[in-house]
Design an enzyme around this catalytic site. Structure first.
Site: not given
Lengths: 321, 321
Positions: B50, B300
């Protein structure tokens, strides 16, 4: 053993082992007070560095010797390494284990195609010796052997290539096969690099031996670092460790487990307690490191069952500095 | 957004983010039936990819806009990324979180120097919008923004450089910011590479939308992959995902957790459930892979508390093939 025999070992075993990752770990820096790196031998074939020494020893046998098989008395990473080595080279392995060994370890060695002989723990070396005599097979010792040590030493050369800016290398220490081999390689190839060993405070065979100036035996205990249980330095390992090691730390179980949890939660890496003891040495304040010092921790193995994570439940960790 | 804007994003954010490791993982091959690789965005700053999109969005603001601060409504990785971004760039961040957010997440964001505003979960977007109006601050959306998507796309370029032999890339999928950006980058730079998304079967917003040919909304649920909870594809993300993605798999909670345990025990890597869903897609048989196919799984994020490991206790995994 010297740089040349370690370089030969490296060429010999190269087709059969993995070049494991060496990672920069900025997430560990604030906890350890240095520029932290990890060498992931937990991702080596069979999950531990032991494969290097086992493979080098087996590949140094004559075809006739190899055909007669190889033998180890070990329920741990060394046994698994010998089983895997034999399978890779098309030879027969016999692994002698205590009857009390966990089922999962027995199964893992059998899955690699090795014969497993179970006996009383106290008899395992006699049984292994008998198997060798009866079958003409070769015993491969876990550490007290120059060819095994040279195999482990290949790890040092690999690290120097992967991390040319290395200042300090920290390794787990038991009988001294890993530290003996790696420190010999590193001090010959890059003498400015500091090489440190970390052993359980509960089994301080090297701390005591270096103080005495010769190998001494300490009482058997069961440290959290359950793969580092040699009572005595290997007689062949000791001189190399004594000559080439800058410092040895005796790390408490408490800090070994703090290190394991730190590596898991901040570093996102799972390793066995023995593999985390070097990080524990810094956490416990036994190795002075500087903020700009490039310190590589050898994460020697990853043999850990899920249920072993339970022991980390109440463990907390704090920055060392 | 296109290859050029993603390349610009890459140069822009380079000084502020980490190049994360991409590792070959032979230990996973027998379980997944392919040549497995992992891209470790769980080792990115703040522990998740992110940061790429957040940083790109913040660096695209004018100095005046940045000085007025950035705002996010998120208790997860996006909020942490915005807080970290603001700190790095010397700006002020305001993170709006539900009153019910875990203490540890609130503390983590505060530790990064951000202001935290707690409110009812249903009001969090309104509260964030109000903060922006009152202070002239800029809201950074978690995915439905072309500049955020271009930032996430930088991951695709990094992967292609680190693994030129790549055949297939598998990514977690929620609103589509990550998959939209990365698939656009990869299809432009290396059109032969297959790009696949994996979303929770319990929240199959892309599976349903691609079937319908336009974004549709699915009922809110709480999947094991607790960071993949968008009910609707991002309206700006959907066209990129639809145009550039070869397959989308809807993965059960059961297989998401099997994947998490497999990655931990065999791969020695700890990641959050959402980050493991791509491995789950292969384990569950939704993506056909060949033994010689180089498949990279984007891990991720690594935001997982120790107590979350409890849910893996009874989980078992088997080879997919």
């Amino acid at each position: 053993m010297n740089l040349e025999t370690i370089q030969c070992a490296r060429e010999r075993i190269a087709p059969h082992i993995l070049t494991t990752p060496l990672l920069r770990m900025p997430a560990l820096d604030p906890w350890l007070g240095c520029r932290a790196w990890v060498k992931l031998e937990c991702m080596q074939g069979t999950g531990a560095f032991k494969l290097r020494g086992a493979m080098n020893r087996a590949l140094s046998l004559t075809p006739e010797q190899l055909a007669a098989g190889i033998v180890a008395a070990s329920s741990g990473n060394h046994g698994k390494a010998i089983a895997y080595t034999a399978k890779k080279l098309g030879a027969k392995a016999t692994i002698v284990m205590p009857r009390t060994a966990p089922r999962v370890k027995i199964d893992a060695v059998r899955a690699l195609g090795a014969e497993v002989i179970l006996c009383d723990a106290s008899e395992r070396f006699d049984v292994a010796a008998q198997v060798c005599r009866e079958r003409g097979a070769t015993m491969v010792p876990p550490f007290n052997d120059e060819t095994v040590m040279a195999g482990q030493g290949t790890l040092g050369l690999e690290i120097l290539e992967q991390c040319p800016q290395l200042d300090t290398l920290v390794l787990p220490l038991s009988g001294g096969g890993l530290l003996g081999g790696v420190s010999t390689a590193v001090k010959a190839a890059a003498p400015h690099v500091k090489v440190c060993g970390a052993e359980p405070a509960a089994l301080p065979r090297y701390t005591e031996s270096l103080k005495a100036g010769h190998p001494v035996t300490v009482p058997q205990t069961r440290p959290a670092a359950d793969a580092l249980v040699a009572q005595t330095p290997g007689s062949l390992c000791y001189p190399y460790v004594a000559a080439n090691t800058d410092a040895v730390a005796a790390v408490s179980d408490e800090y070994t487990l703090k290190a394991m949890k730190l590596l898991l939660m901040e570093g996102k890496l799972l390793a066995e307690p023995s593999a985390c003891i070097g990080i524990g040495a810094v956490l416990e304040g036994y190795l002075d490191v500087r903020a700009d010092e490039n310190v590589c921790f050898v994460i020697s193995g990853g043999s850990v069952g899920f249920e072993q994570l339970d022991q980390l439940k109440e463990v907390t960790y704090e920055a060392c500095c």
